[in-house]
Design a protein around this motif. Structure first.
Motif, PDB file in Angstrom:
ATOM      1  N   VAL A 228      16.944   4.948   5.107  1.00  0.00           N
ATOM      2  CA  VAL A 228      17.843   5.092   6.331  1.00  0.00           C
ATOM      3  C   VAL A 228      18.731   3.824   6.406  1.00  0.00           C
ATOM      4  O   VAL A 228      18.125   2.853   6.482  1.00  0.00           O
ATOM      5  CB  VAL A 228      16.860   5.588   7.519  1.00  0.00           C
ATOM      6  N   ALA A 229      20.022   3.974   6.488  1.00  0.00           N
ATOM      7  CA  ALA A 229      21.026   3.189   6.771  1.00  0.00           C
ATOM      8  C   ALA A 229      21.733   3.283   8.320  1.00  0.00           C
ATOM      9  O   ALA A 229      21.947   4.534   8.666  1.00  0.00           O
ATOM     10  CB  ALA A 229      22.285   2.839   5.656  1.00  0.00           C
ATOM     11  N   ILE A 230      22.317   2.391   8.734  1.00  0.00           N
ATOM     12  CA  ILE A 230      23.198   2.751  10.032  1.00  0.00           C
ATOM     13  C   ILE A 230      24.685   2.145   9.802  1.00  0.00           C
ATOM     14  O   ILE A 230      24.874   1.194   9.204  1.00  0.00           O
ATOM     15  CB  ILE A 230      22.393   1.721  11.192  1.00  0.00           C
ATOM     16  N   GLU A 231      25.634   3.018  10.419  1.00  0.00           N
ATOM     17  CA  GLU A 231      27.016   2.262  10.352  1.00  0.00           C
ATOM     18  C   GLU A 231      27.358   2.555  11.817  1.00  0.00           C
ATOM     19  O   GLU A 231      26.804   3.602  12.706  1.00  0.00           O
ATOM     20  CB  GLU A 231      27.533   3.368   9.433  1.00  0.00           C
ATOM     21  N   ILE A 232      28.294   1.678  12.423  1.00  0.00           N
ATOM     22  CA  ILE A 232      28.735   1.843  13.609  1.00  0.00           C
ATOM     23  C   ILE A 232      30.227   1.963  13.644  1.00  0.00           C
ATOM     24  O   ILE A 232      31.192   1.429  12.815  1.00  0.00           O
ATOM     25  CB  ILE A 232      28.657   0.226  14.459  1.00  0.00           C
ATOM     26  N   LYS A 233      30.699   3.094  14.508  1.00  0.00           N
ATOM     27  CA  LYS A 233      31.997   3.314  14.620  1.00  0.00           C
ATOM     28  C   LYS A 233      32.851   2.596  15.594  1.00  0.00           C
ATOM     29  O   LYS A 233      32.592   2.686  16.937  1.00  0.00           O
ATOM     30  CB  LYS A 233      32.149   4.781  14.819  1.00  0.00           C
TER      31      LYS A 233
END
Length: 280
Positions: A228-233
């Motif tokens: 699982v990876a996280i990206e922020i908009k």
């Protein structure tokens, strides 16, 4: 070689390819048992937004059908393929189909409730995989310079609170902030204790809305290998206070029009110690 990535947003899933229907459920079971059995089966494929068990129409044979809505179209599709024509928890096979209802393009996706944001984050990141804290919480009832004061008569008073909350993902080294504003006009002659409780309620709603707004900026990336990876908009036009703002919202830097309405989903009291983090 390309790596498959499944992107999950903290929004209400409206797409029909995220919904499956389960038919031919035997009438010998209770709705509660069917619900628990289906939840156990389908939550293994991914986080569920909704599971609903309904009795068949009176013109059909006795029994039940179920609607299962995922956050991910890939997970819904896999669940349909794997469980179709399987008995699962009963003696006869079930019929499982993806929804064929047409998407309504003019319906915009809505943010999740705070509890569903928490459940979704816990499902993919674990209970220790994220945390929140209040950056600032401010009474903005009289912020005339920001253009957010509303006229009231002599018998009523406007209560309005703004909050900025920070959402942190320590294992990924990422964080983001969200803004929440709530307001309500109350009678001036209310009991002081009742006014105090109302202030606490509004403060908690502002905090909850700020956390939800922060979650809206998050993308959970499910990689093909299961990681699982996280990206922020990030919004380049958004301006939030610096860390050393000493607990005061910069009212001139926030577009209050986006947060004009008060949220009335909860009546819980607000935790008054604002100097500590508020983990979920």
């Amino acid at each position: 070689m390309d790596i498959e990535v499944d992107i999950i947003e903290f929004k209400v899933p409206l797409e029909n390819n995220k919904t499956i229907f389960v038919w031919d459920i035997q009438p010998t079971f209770s709705e509660a048992y069917i619900y628990e059995s289906l939840w156990s089966v389908y939550s293994a494929f991914g986080a569920l937004y909704l599971l609903k068990v309904c009795p068949n129409a009176t013109v059909a044979e006795p029994g039940f059908y179920a609607l299962v809505k995922f956050y991910s179209s890939a997970q819904a599709s896999k669940a349909q393929r794997v469980t179709d024509k399987q008995c699962l928890f009963q003696s006869s096979p079930l019929k499982v189909r993806l929804s064929t209802k047409q998407n309504l393009s003019f319906y915009s996706s809505k943010p999740l409730s705070l509890s569903k944001c928490q459940n979704l984050a816990n499902h993919y990141l674990g209970f220790g995989g994220w945390s929140t804290r209040i950056v600032t919480l401010k009474d903005i009832s009289r912020c005339v310079d920001a253009g957010c004061q509303e006229e009231t008569d002599d018998q009523s008073v406007l209560l309005k609170y703004g909050c900025i909350a920070e959402l942190t993902f320590p294992q990924h080294g990422m964080s983001c902030q969200g803004v929440g504003v709530t307001e309500e006009i109350i009678d001036n002659d209310r009991d002081p204790e009742e006014k105090l409780r109302k202030r606490g309620t509004l403060m908690k709603r502002a905090k909850d809305k700020a956390v939800v707004a922060a979650f809206e900026k998050v993308l959970v990336m499910i990689l093909g290998n299961g990681k699982v990876a996280i990206e922020i908009k990030f919004d380049p036009d958004e301006i939030l206070p610096e860390e050393n703002s000493e607990g005061v919202i910069k009212v001139n830097d926030i577009s209050w029009n986006e947060f004009g309405g008060a949220d009335s989903n909860t009546e819980e009291d607000f935790p008054w110690d604002l100097t500590v983090d508020l983990p979920y």
